[in-house]
Design a protein around this motif. Structure first.
Motif: not given
Length: 352
Positions: A111-121, A166-172
């Motif tokens: 399990m885990g938690n982080f940002g939108t790369p979860i959705l990408t995965g 690919g991370g949320g920071n770069h997306q923002a």
């Protein structure tokens, strides 16, 4: 150009996955396997009872330790997860969501938690599902300008530091530029996943940076830079969810009670932190090396916004999928029907 960047990111993820597979573990202290049982070490009068009790080991991934989710470590050290029968092995990936996703794809994470790369995965076939929201689910990123950057348009021809590709920071960063009509090609956009935003700006490596708290407050306090715009305030992020708690399909199938127990532990962890704020401040200050006043100011602002029940903003997540498609970071043919990415049946009080 976007396609080149995407394939470069995919290549880096592939290398990470292969490295993880070869080593049989993630970068820090993954013990392999899924939902293992482990002994519950104890002493004194509790020892006999502890010897007969087994905890379910859950390998749980988060990003670089910071104020956003250090309450999980705080709760773990105070025995919150053990109360729910869970030995939570928290693994941190310092370089950001793409690196964490590679670890998840390697098969050692429950399990885990982080940002939108979860959705990408998920869209790319990584066998996981969103099962809850962490305490903070909104977009946390802020564009901070150095002394030569007073507004978004000033980043033209200058170096803008971001998180990993690919991370949320770069997306923002990309979406802020788009919102203000600044072509990416006119800015030197430099991914620097895992590098401290404060140091990047202080040492003049970048002219502006996309950062999160408390780095933003530290930068402003020391006169190194100032907030230009918060990502959450631009139109594309008005109804949007950025961060998620996921569980592997394998864990959901083989030990659904463990998923339920972890989420119950999360809920109690948030409640425990809210009830022991001064202890949390002292703990976070010592662990992360931040001044207590800075930590206290952060928690005073953010704790009232924490999500306790774990519910997911479904509409906001569907918007996140659309944003990822627009950034060419998601398979445009991915079916975003909820059964393909979401399972909320494990939330405390769900009745399922």
């Amino acid at each position: 150009m976007k396609a080149i960047k995407w394939f470069a990111w995919i290549g880096s993820v592939f290398v990470l996955i292969m490295a993880l597979s070869a080593c049989g573990s993630s970068p820090s202290n993954v013990n392999g396997g899924t939902a293992k049982e482990s002994g519950n070490p104890s002493s004194g009068a509790e020892q006999n009872a502890a010897e007969t009790k087994k905890l379910t080991k859950i390998v749980y991934v988060q990003l670089k330790p910071d104020l956003t989710d250090i309450h999980t470590d705080f709760a773990k050290e105070n025995g919150i997860y053990e109360k729910h029968g869970i030995d939570l092995d928290v693994i941190h990936f310092d370089a950001g969501g793409p690196e964490a996703l590679a670890g998840v794809a390697g098969g050692d994470i429950d399990m885990g938690n982080f940002g939108t790369p979860i959705l990408t995965g998920i869209s790319r076939g990584v066998p996981i599902k969103v099962v809850a929201s962490p305490a903070i689910r909104e977009n946390p990123f802020v564009l901070v300008g150095g002394r030569k950057v007073e507004k978004v348009e000033d980043v033209k021809g200058k170096v803008l530091g971001t998180g990993a590709l690919g991370g949320g920071n770069h997306q923002a960063a990309k979406n802020i530029l788009k919102e203000y009509g600044v072509p990416e090609t006119e800015t030197d956009l430099r991914p620097a996943g895992g590098v401290d935003a404060y140091l990047l700006l202080e040492q003049g490596v970048v002219d502006a940076v996309v950062a999160t708290e408390p780095a933003v407050s530290r930068i402003e306090k020391d006169g190194i830079g100032k907030t230009i715009v918060k990502a959450a305030d631009i139109e594309v992020y008005k109804n949007y969810q950025h961060s998620f708690v996921f569980a592997s399909d394998e864990l959901i199938k083989t030990n659904p009670d463990a998923v339920r127990a972890v989420l119950a532990g999360h809920k109690e962890a948030i409640e425990y932190a809210k009830e022991h704020v001064e202890e949390l401040i002292a703990y976070a200050s010592e662990k992360l090396g931040y001044e207590e006043d800075l930590v206290r100011d952060y928690y005073q602002k953010i704790i009232p916004t924490w999500i306790v029940d774990g519910n997911v903003n479904v509409e906001g997540t569907l918007n996140a999928f659309e944003i990822l498609k627009d950034l060419n970071e998601l398979d445009k043919n991915f079916d975003t029907a909820q059964e393909n990415w979401l399972n909320l049946s494990f939330l405390p009080g769900s009745g399922k």
